[in-house]
Design a protein around this motif. Sequence first.
Motif, PDB file in Angstrom:
ATOM      1  N   ALA A   6       0.851  -1.189   0.000  1.00 31.05           N
ATOM      2  CA  ALA A   6       0.000   0.000   0.000  1.00 31.05           C
ATOM      3  C   ALA A   6       0.884   1.236   0.000  1.00 31.05           C
ATOM      4  O   ALA A   6       2.103   1.140   0.065  1.00 31.05           O
ATOM      5  CB  ALA A   6      -0.889  -0.021   1.248  1.00 31.05           C
ATOM      6  N   LEU A  56     -14.785  -5.886  -3.941  1.00 31.91           N
ATOM      7  CA  LEU A  56     -14.331  -5.859  -2.545  1.00 31.91           C
ATOM      8  C   LEU A  56     -15.325  -6.599  -1.643  1.00 31.91           C
ATOM      9  O   LEU A  56     -14.932  -7.372  -0.759  1.00 31.91           O
ATOM     10  CB  LEU A  56     -14.224  -4.386  -2.145  1.00 31.91           C
ATOM     11  CG  LEU A  56     -13.505  -3.956  -0.888  1.00 31.91           C
ATOM     12  CD1 LEU A  56     -12.112  -4.542  -0.802  1.00 31.91           C
ATOM     13  CD2 LEU A  56     -13.449  -2.422  -0.856  1.00 31.91           C
ATOM     14  N   VAL A 153     -11.127  -1.483   6.334  1.00 30.50           N
ATOM     15  CA  VAL A 153     -10.930  -1.267   4.905  1.00 30.50           C
ATOM     16  C   VAL A 153     -12.111  -0.439   4.413  1.00 30.50           C
ATOM     17  O   VAL A 153     -13.271  -0.764   4.700  1.00 30.50           O
ATOM     18  CB  VAL A 153     -10.828  -2.614   4.157  1.00 30.50           C
ATOM     19  CG1 VAL A 153     -10.748  -2.394   2.653  1.00 30.50           C
ATOM     20  CG2 VAL A 153      -9.612  -3.396   4.654  1.00 30.50           C
ATOM     21  N   ALA A 155     -14.404   1.747   1.467  1.00 30.71           N
ATOM     22  CA  ALA A 155     -14.852   1.995   0.096  1.00 30.71           C
ATOM     23  C   ALA A 155     -16.000   2.991   0.199  1.00 30.71           C
ATOM     24  O   ALA A 155     -16.502   3.251   1.292  1.00 30.71           O
ATOM     25  CB  ALA A 155     -15.340   0.705  -0.539  1.00 30.71           C
ATOM     26  N   ILE A 180      -9.517   1.765  -0.366  1.00 34.48           N
ATOM     27  CA  ILE A 180      -9.318   1.107  -1.653  1.00 34.48           C
ATOM     28  C   ILE A 180      -9.554   2.140  -2.761  1.00 34.48           C
ATOM     29  O   ILE A 180     -10.675   2.635  -2.951  1.00 34.48           O
ATOM     30  CB  ILE A 180     -10.244  -0.122  -1.788  1.00 34.48           C
ATOM     31  CG1 ILE A 180      -9.962  -1.115  -0.644  1.00 34.48           C
ATOM     32  CG2 ILE A 180     -10.057  -0.786  -3.156  1.00 34.48           C
ATOM     33  CD1 ILE A 180      -8.514  -1.604  -0.548  1.00 34.48           C
ATOM     34  N   THR A 209      -3.540   3.756   1.351  1.00 38.08           N
ATOM     35  CA  THR A 209      -4.383   3.527   0.180  1.00 38.08           C
ATOM     36  C   THR A 209      -3.741   2.439  -0.675  1.00 38.08           C
ATOM     37  O   THR A 209      -2.511   2.297  -0.705  1.00 38.08           O
ATOM     38  CB  THR A 209      -4.572   4.799  -0.687  1.00 38.08           C
ATOM     39  OG1 THR A 209      -3.405   5.019  -1.490  1.00 38.08           O
ATOM     40  CG2 THR A 209      -4.872   6.032   0.160  1.00 38.08           C
ATOM     41  N   LEU A 212      -7.755  -2.263  -5.347  1.00 40.27           N
ATOM     42  CA  LEU A 212      -8.360  -3.552  -4.989  1.00 40.27           C
ATOM     43  C   LEU A 212      -7.456  -4.716  -5.392  1.00 40.27           C
ATOM     44  O   LEU A 212      -7.319  -5.686  -4.642  1.00 40.27           O
ATOM     45  CB  LEU A 212      -9.740  -3.679  -5.669  1.00 40.27           C
ATOM     46  CG  LEU A 212     -10.425  -5.032  -5.520  1.00 40.27           C
ATOM     47  CD1 LEU A 212     -10.641  -5.407  -4.061  1.00 40.27           C
ATOM     48  CD2 LEU A 212     -11.744  -5.055  -6.284  1.00 40.27           C
ATOM     49  N   LEU A 215      -4.905  -5.581  -2.741  1.00 39.41           N
ATOM     50  CA  LEU A 215      -5.484  -6.271  -1.580  1.00 39.41           C
ATOM     51  C   LEU A 215      -5.831  -7.716  -1.945  1.00 39.41           C
ATOM     52  O   LEU A 215      -5.519  -8.656  -1.204  1.00 39.41           O
ATOM     53  CB  LEU A 215      -6.728  -5.518  -1.080  1.00 39.41           C
ATOM     54  CG  LEU A 215      -7.484  -6.202   0.062  1.00 39.41           C
ATOM     55  CD1 LEU A 215      -6.630  -6.314   1.318  1.00 39.41           C
ATOM     56  CD2 LEU A 215      -8.785  -5.447   0.380  1.00 39.41           C
TER      57      LEU A 215
END
Length: 225
Positions: A6, A56, A153, A155, A180, A209, A212, A215
């Motif tokens: 990240a 996600l 996390v 979004a 994300i 940050t 996707l 992650l």
Amino acid sequence: MITVPALPFDLSFDPKTVALIVIDMQRDFIEPGGFGETLGNDVSLLAPAVEATKGLLALFRAHGWPVIHTREAHRPDLSDCPEAKRTRGAPHLRIGDEGPMGRVLIRGEPGCQIVAACAPVEGEFVVDKPGKGAFYATELTSILADLGTRTLVFAGVTTEVCVQTTMREANDRGFECLLIEDATESYFPAFKAATLDMIRAQGAIVGWTAPLAALSAAVSRETAA
Ligand code: TIU
């Protein structure tokens, strides 16, 4: 532990203490005829966040990790909507007014619902919030305490309004926060870019940050090991 490449540097988290929080993916912000459009915005700018948020959600659901959805949603009598909020700007429809998707930003109205692609499923939490931050005047603190969450996390929409406000609230409460990048959008692309920069500046002053894909790959590496 799962280690995500990240920015501004790798973030490691224990999958037992992670939760996803999806901020305000509501028709009122994303579709024409709702609150976002009445404020004068081009709502099509938020559409790209839907696909990544869907991905996600699928990732968290596949692993049985907790999911929390928020909605910016006021009571029908507007008792939780201060005038300072209701009278802001010069929209053609204000919060509580009747629009093409029902009363704007009011609990239970069609426009207040989460878009179908990101709709909550059985067992997920849905938090209605009267403010921009999801901790203010909601049950979110106790939900996260019960879950034992340490890493959140993020979004959702919009990046610099409800997402950033909630991340800052979460950071103050001791949560590690990962936004994300492709699962969030703003009506102002420059504000999205600036927000990502602000969050991760000064050694992750608010959080991290990552896209996707970063992650997902980190989770696959760890769960395959
Ligand atoms: N106007 C705007 O960009 N956002 C909001 O009013 N609420 C959220 O961000 N959810």
